[in-house]
Design an enzyme around this catalytic site. Sequence first.
Site, short mmCIF file in Angstrom:
data_model
loop_
_atom_site.label_atom_id
_atom_site.label_comp_id
_atom_site.label_asym_id
_atom_site.label_seq_id
_atom_site.Cartn_x
_atom_site.Cartn_y
_atom_site.Cartn_z
N LYS A 1 -7.16 6.07 11.20
CA LYS A 1 -8.57 6.00 11.61
C LYS A 1 -8.59 6.04 13.12
CE LYS A 1 -10.12 2.89 7.95
NZ LYS A 1 -10.47 1.49 7.68
N VAL B 1 -11.34 2.42 2.92
CA VAL B 1 -10.97 3.32 1.83
C VAL B 1 -10.03 2.65 0.83
CG1 VAL B 1 -11.35 5.45 3.13
CG2 VAL B 1 -9.11 4.35 3.23
N ARG C 1 -5.72 0.31 -6.40
CA ARG C 1 -4.54 1.02 -5.88
C ARG C 1 -4.17 2.21 -6.74
NH1 ARG C 1 -2.18 -2.26 -1.96
NH2 ARG C 1 -2.25 -4.51 -2.33
N GLY D 1 0.78 -1.23 0.00
CA GLY D 1 0.00 0.00 0.00
C GLY D 1 0.81 1.28 0.00
N ASP E 1 -4.65 1.69 11.08
CA ASP E 1 -6.02 1.37 11.44
C ASP E 1 -6.04 1.07 12.94
OD1 ASP E 1 -8.69 0.60 11.13
OD2 ASP E 1 -8.21 -1.42 10.47
P1 5GP Z 1 -3.64 -2.20 11.48
O1 5GP Z 1 -2.68 -3.22 12.00
O2 5GP Z 1 -3.24 -0.78 11.78
O3 5GP Z 1 -5.04 -2.50 11.96
O4 5GP Z 1 -3.72 -2.43 9.92
C1 5GP Z 1 -3.07 -1.66 8.99
C2 5GP Z 1 -3.21 -2.25 7.62
O5 5GP Z 1 -4.56 -2.67 7.36
C3 5GP Z 1 -2.91 -1.21 6.54
O6 5GP Z 1 -1.53 -1.17 6.24
C4 5GP Z 1 -3.76 -1.68 5.40
O7 5GP Z 1 -3.07 -2.66 4.66
C5 5GP Z 1 -4.95 -2.34 6.05
N1 5GP Z 1 -6.11 -1.40 6.12
C6 5GP Z 1 -6.64 -0.85 7.23
N2 5GP Z 1 -7.68 -0.05 6.94
C7 5GP Z 1 -7.79 -0.08 5.59
C8 5GP Z 1 -8.69 0.58 4.68
O8 5GP Z 1 -9.59 1.36 5.00
N3 5GP Z 1 -8.50 0.30 3.36
C9 5GP Z 1 -7.52 -0.56 2.93
N4 5GP Z 1 -7.42 -0.74 1.61
N5 5GP Z 1 -6.66 -1.18 3.76
C10 5GP Z 1 -6.80 -0.94 5.08
#
Ligand code: 5GP
Length: 186
Positions: free
Chosen positions: A135, A157, A169, A48, A107
Site C-alpha cells: 500500500k 484487504v 484467509r 498471512g 503496509d
Molecule cells: P506494516 O508493519 O507494514 O504496517 O504491517 C504489515 C502487516 O500488517 C501485514 O503483514 C499484515 O499482517 C497487516 N496488514 C496490513 N494491511 C493489511 C490489510 O489490508 N489486510 C490485512 N488482513 N492485514 C493487513
Amino acid sequence: MKMSSMMPDVREVLISNQEIQAKVRSLGERITEDYAGERILLVGVLRGAVVVMGDLMRCIDLPCEIDFMDISSYGSGTSSSGVVRILKDLDEDITGRHVLIVEDIVDTGLTLSYLKRSLLARKPASLEICALLTKPSRRRVQFDIKYLGFEVPDEFVVGYGLDYAGVYRNLPDICILKEEVFKTGS
Ligand code: 5GP
C-alpha cells in the site's frame, strides 16, 4: 469453481485468483532466473504469507528450502508500531545463505524493516523481499521490494492468506469486505 460461502461479506473483488496466479508464476520465473545455480531459503512471515508461499515455491524451479517466522507488533489495534516481538524464530541458521523473505502485504513497512534488520545481523549471503501486495500511500519506511505482486489502495484487504479477525484467509481472491462486517465483527 463454486462461489465461496463468504462472498456475501465481500464488497469488491480487488484482485482475482486468476490474476494472482499469473503474477505469482511470473515472480517465480524471475526468482528462478535471478538465483540460477543457487539454493535459496524462503522465509515466510506467519500467518498471512502461508498461501502465497505455497503457490510461489511451486513456481520456483530451484533447490529451495522454507522456514517461517511468527512475529507480533507492539502496536495498538490495527496500527503497527515498528517494534516487533519474535514469537517463533527461524529453525534454520541463515549465515551465508540466500534468503528471500515472503510477505503477504507491506503496509507502513515498519514490521518488515525491523525483520530485515534482524535477519541482516545474522549475515546471510543475500537478503531480498518478495511481497504479494503493498500500500504505497501508507508507507512510512522506504526499502526495496525486489519481487512485488500488486500495489493496492489504502483499503483493508482480505483473502489469499490475509485475514480479518482470523477468518477469510481461505478466500481465493483479494477482497474488500462490506462495512457491516467490521461493525458486527462476524
Ligand atoms: P506494516 O508493519 O507494514 O504496517 O504491517 C504489515 C502487516 O500488517 C501485514 O503483514 C499484515 O499482517 C497487516 N496488514 C496490513 N494491511 C493489511 C490489510 O489490508 N489486510 C490485512 N488482513 N492485514 C493487513
